[in-house]
Design a protein around this motif. Structure first.
Motif, short mmCIF file in Angstrom:
data_model
loop_
_atom_site.label_atom_id
_atom_site.label_comp_id
_atom_site.label_asym_id
_atom_site.label_seq_id
_atom_site.Cartn_x
_atom_site.Cartn_y
_atom_site.Cartn_z
N UNK A 129 0.80 -1.09 -0.15
CA UNK A 129 0.09 -0.10 0.05
C UNK A 129 0.89 1.04 0.06
N UNK A 130 0.77 2.04 -0.82
CA UNK A 130 1.39 3.38 -0.93
C UNK A 130 0.49 4.66 -0.66
N UNK A 131 1.16 5.54 0.31
CA UNK A 131 0.79 6.72 0.67
C UNK A 131 1.51 7.62 0.24
N UNK A 132 0.93 8.72 -0.55
CA UNK A 132 1.91 10.00 -1.04
C UNK A 132 1.85 10.99 -0.23
N UNK A 187 8.65 12.51 -6.52
CA UNK A 187 7.69 12.11 -5.44
C UNK A 187 8.42 11.35 -4.29
N UNK A 188 7.87 11.56 -3.13
CA UNK A 188 7.97 10.96 -2.16
C UNK A 188 6.82 10.13 -1.70
N UNK A 189 6.74 8.90 -1.24
CA UNK A 189 5.89 8.07 -0.89
C UNK A 189 6.29 7.31 0.61
N UNK A 190 5.30 6.96 0.96
CA UNK A 190 5.71 5.86 2.10
C UNK A 190 4.98 4.50 1.60
N UNK A 191 5.72 3.38 1.80
CA UNK A 191 5.13 2.36 1.15
C UNK A 191 5.01 1.07 2.41
#
Length: 238
Positions: A129-132, A187-191
């Motif tokens: 699941x990725x949060x932007x 872009x920076x995401x948290x995975x």
């Protein structure tokens, strides 16, 4: 670093700049100073109502400055008191207890990507699941019209800060990506790994329920948005 310090002096209340500065300090092994700047960025993000960015900055600080259990509890407690449920991600955070929120957020893994980078293609197995956190992405959802084998067109959705993607539920089923996702800007995401999420959800079933609700919202949004674009397309072509 010296040039960045001058910029920070001119714009001390810009958390995005502070986070860039903290990342630079980290690259130069200035860990103590980086942790302090991450803390400042987290406070400003929190003050501005940007909960996801506040959490990511705070966890970055904790990677290099070991927090006490009490300080962790205070941070998440303050976060829950001031959280606004205007965004699906904030709504997810608000549904979790302090202990659940801590367990969920400690699974975050930061991902930085350049512009024009392909993250997912159709048919890729969904493992995360990725949060932007920041940036801009293009999500091209491919639709097939009834009674036609070939793809008719591809409606596109633009994703940005606080959006999310990754159809990881049901956890026990292998899900395949139904769209093509690439970055339009750095872009920076948290995975969040499905594999690491499973044991947390067994311990805290409420986290699983909150994720189901989150993914349901995205599914409804993409379906309605894509259907509307699909209905409009014959008129545009005509």
């Amino acid at each position: 670093i010296d040039a960045m310090r001058d910029i920070i002096k001119k714009a001390p209340n810009e958390p995005y700049l502070l986070k860039i500065y903290a990342d630079m300090l980290l690259e130069h092994k200035l860990l103590e100073e980086a942790a302090k700047v991450y803390d400042e960025a987290a406070s400003l993000y929190h003050k501005n109502g940007k909960m996801l960015s506040a959490i990511v900055a705070k966890i970055s600080q904790w990677h290099y400055e070991m927090p006490s259990g009490q300080s962790i509890k205070i941070f998440f407690s303050d976060l829950k008191k001031n959280i606004k449920k205007d965004l699906p991600i904030n709504n997810l955070f608000s549904k979790l207890s302090i202990e659940e929120l801590k367990s969920f957020c400690f699974l975050f893994e930061k991902v930085r990507l350049p512009a024009d980078h392909t993250i997912k293609e159709i048919g890729d197995v969904e493992h995360h699941l990725f949060l932007i956190v920041s940036g801009r992405l293009e999500d091209s959802i491919y639709l097939t019209l009834q009674n036609q084998e070939k793809i008719f067109r591809k409606p596109t959705i633009i994703l940005s800060e606080n959006d999310y993607f990754g159809e990881i539920y049901p956890f026990t089923k292998e899900q395949r990506c139904q769209s093509y996702i690439k970055t339009l800007r750095p872009t920076e995401l948290v995975s969040i790994s499905k594999e690491k999420l499973l044991p947390i959800c067994r311990k805290f079933p409420n986290i699983e329920l909150a994720i189901i609700d989150l993914l349901k919202i995205r599914s409804q949004f993409t379906t309605s948005d894509s259907s509307a674009k699909l209905r409009r397309s014959p008129r545009y072509e005509f």
